[in-house]
Scaffold this motif. Structure first.
Motif, mmCIF file in Angstrom:
data_model
loop_
_atom_site.group_PDB
_atom_site.id
_atom_site.type_symbol
_atom_site.label_atom_id
_atom_site.label_comp_id
_atom_site.label_asym_id
_atom_site.label_seq_id
_atom_site.Cartn_x
_atom_site.Cartn_y
_atom_site.Cartn_z
ATOM 1 N N ASP A 36 0.857 -1.179 0.000
ATOM 2 C CA ASP A 36 0.000 0.000 0.000
ATOM 3 C C ASP A 36 0.896 1.231 0.000
ATOM 4 O O ASP A 36 2.124 1.123 -0.026
ATOM 5 C CB ASP A 36 -0.981 -0.011 1.184
ATOM 6 N N LEU A 37 0.308 2.396 0.000
ATOM 7 C CA LEU A 37 1.094 3.621 -0.170
ATOM 8 C C LEU A 37 1.890 3.996 1.077
ATOM 9 O O LEU A 37 2.700 4.921 1.037
ATOM 10 C CB LEU A 37 0.175 4.772 -0.582
ATOM 11 N N GLU A 38 1.649 3.286 2.182
ATOM 12 C CA GLU A 38 2.425 3.533 3.405
ATOM 13 C C GLU A 38 3.565 2.528 3.571
ATOM 14 O O GLU A 38 4.267 2.539 4.575
ATOM 15 C CB GLU A 38 1.511 3.463 4.639
ATOM 16 N N GLY A 39 3.731 1.652 2.599
ATOM 17 C CA GLY A 39 4.809 0.676 2.680
ATOM 18 C C GLY A 39 4.450 -0.571 3.450
ATOM 19 O O GLY A 39 5.348 -1.300 3.903
ATOM 20 N N SER B 130 10.859 2.473 -0.857
ATOM 21 C CA SER B 130 10.181 3.718 -0.486
ATOM 22 C C SER B 130 10.266 4.742 -1.610
ATOM 23 O O SER B 130 9.297 5.458 -1.890
ATOM 24 C CB SER B 130 10.804 4.281 0.798
ATOM 25 N N LYS B 131 11.434 4.798 -2.269
ATOM 26 C CA LYS B 131 11.608 5.734 -3.383
ATOM 27 C C LYS B 131 10.671 5.373 -4.542
ATOM 28 O O LYS B 131 10.088 6.265 -5.179
ATOM 29 C CB LYS B 131 13.064 5.680 -3.850
ATOM 30 N N ASN C 42 4.778 -3.518 8.069
ATOM 31 C CA ASN C 42 5.426 -2.470 7.300
ATOM 32 C C ASN C 42 6.836 -2.915 6.929
ATOM 33 O O ASN C 42 7.459 -3.706 7.645
ATOM 34 C CB ASN C 42 5.485 -1.169 8.104
ATOM 35 N N TYR C 43 7.355 -2.405 5.794
ATOM 36 C CA TYR C 43 8.692 -2.845 5.368
ATOM 37 C C TYR C 43 9.787 -2.429 6.336
ATOM 38 O O TYR C 43 10.917 -2.917 6.249
ATOM 39 C CB TYR C 43 9.017 -2.404 3.947
ATOM 40 N N ASN C 44 9.502 -1.542 7.261
ATOM 41 C CA ASN C 44 10.494 -1.157 8.270
ATOM 42 C C ASN C 44 10.521 -2.110 9.460
ATOM 43 O O ASN C 44 11.382 -1.979 10.333
ATOM 44 C CB ASN C 44 10.209 0.258 8.778
ATOM 45 N N GLU C 45 9.593 -3.068 9.506
ATOM 46 C CA GLU C 45 9.416 -3.878 10.709
ATOM 47 C C GLU C 45 9.820 -5.338 10.551
ATOM 48 O O GLU C 45 9.676 -6.109 11.498
ATOM 49 C CB GLU C 45 7.938 -3.833 11.139
ATOM 50 N N LEU D 24 -4.676 6.069 -7.179
ATOM 51 C CA LEU D 24 -3.639 5.092 -6.887
ATOM 52 C C LEU D 24 -3.896 4.461 -5.525
ATOM 53 O O LEU D 24 -4.027 5.155 -4.519
ATOM 54 C CB LEU D 24 -2.258 5.761 -6.913
ATOM 55 N N GLU D 25 -3.956 3.142 -5.504
ATOM 56 C CA GLU D 25 -4.292 2.441 -4.267
ATOM 57 C C GLU D 25 -3.134 1.590 -3.755
ATOM 58 O O GLU D 25 -2.777 1.636 -2.580
ATOM 59 C CB GLU D 25 -5.521 1.559 -4.491
ATOM 60 N N THR D 26 -2.546 0.801 -4.663
ATOM 61 C CA THR D 26 -1.447 -0.085 -4.279
ATOM 62 C C THR D 26 -0.376 -0.077 -5.373
ATOM 63 O O THR D 26 -0.611 0.378 -6.496
ATOM 64 C CB THR D 26 -1.931 -1.527 -4.065
ATOM 65 N N VAL D 27 0.785 -0.610 -5.020
ATOM 66 C CA VAL D 27 1.894 -0.723 -5.968
ATOM 67 C C VAL D 27 2.359 -2.171 -5.993
ATOM 68 O O VAL D 27 2.704 -2.734 -4.945
ATOM 69 C CB VAL D 27 3.069 0.202 -5.585
#
Length: 231
Positions: free
Chosen positions: A42-45, A83-84, A68-71, A125-128
């Motif tokens: 999603d747009l928050e990663g 993130s970029k 989240n990708y940070n976790e 835009l919803e997801t990537v």
């Protein structure tokens, strides 16, 4: 028989839902068996979907989906590149293709990234969806080819310097002739042809020599020819 009672029920939506579910199941199976890493963010990663290849490449077997990708313990450099991509996608939601270094505890890889925007019903835009294809072996081959080509080029340039040493200098010829022209243009870096100038006593010898071949083999012939003419 006095009559026939026919009861109908609209099952269009149910059939479409079944078809969609069947398609999703096929896509799920295709994704799980893919050799590529497939991730939906999603747009928050946050991970919405991850196939098993991410575990294969990272060696991380914790739960991805819902986190989240940070976790999840992913290399911060990889997270920064993800993130970029998401940030760039929000600015301009279109297909993004780029190469990305993918350094993990398992090994260091090079990935060909295809990031695909996915939109909601309102075309927002919803997801990537990020598909990562391993091109490490191909890149290593390209690097080896580049290194080989560089070595070959360096050898040819060195051969050119050797060949230039046997070509008569214009300043030397000017001492004897006021009006002359020497046109020398190798087909490749080095040439099988060469001009020759030699002075002995009161005699001056000049030749335009054509040796068989061109490139490095021709240059070898020209070097031999110059030495023979000097003798």
């Amino acid at each position: 028989i006095n009559g026939i009672l026919i009861s109908t029920r609209d099952i269009t939506e149910r059939r479409e839902a079944e078809k969609e579910q069947e398609m999703r199941a096929k896509m799920q199976a295709l994704s799980e068996n893919s050799q590529d890493i497939i991730i939906r963010f999603d747009l928050e990663g946050n991970f919405l979907y991850v196939n098993s290849r991410l575990r294969f490449y990272t060696g991380i077997y914790t739960k991805f989906s819902g986190n989240n990708y940070n976790e999840v313990g992913i290399n911060p450099d990889i997270v920064r590149r993800w993130s970029k991509i998401i940030s760039d996608m929000q600015k301009d939601p279109k297909l993004i293709q780029r190469e990305m270094f993918f350094e993990t505890e398992v090994d260091n890889f090079i990935m060909q990234i295809n990031a695909i925007p996915e939109f909601d019903k309102n075309d927002e835009l919803e997801t990537v969806l990020i598909v990562s294809h391993d091109i490490t072996a191909r890149k290593k081959q390209e690097i080896e080819i580049q290194d080989t080509n560089q070595k070959i080029t360096e050898s040819i340039n060195y051969a050119k310097r050797i060949q230039n040493a046997i070509i008569p200098m214009e300043e030397e010829i000017k001492k004897e002739f006021n009006d002359f022209l020497m046109f020398y243009m190798p087909k490749d870096v080095v040439s099988g042809d060469f001009p020759w100038y030699y002075k002995k006593d009161d005699f001056i010898y000049i030749a335009a020599v054509d040796c068989t071949g061109h490139g490095v083999p021709g240059a070898m012939m020209s070097l031999i020819g110059c030495l023979l003419l000097n003798d």
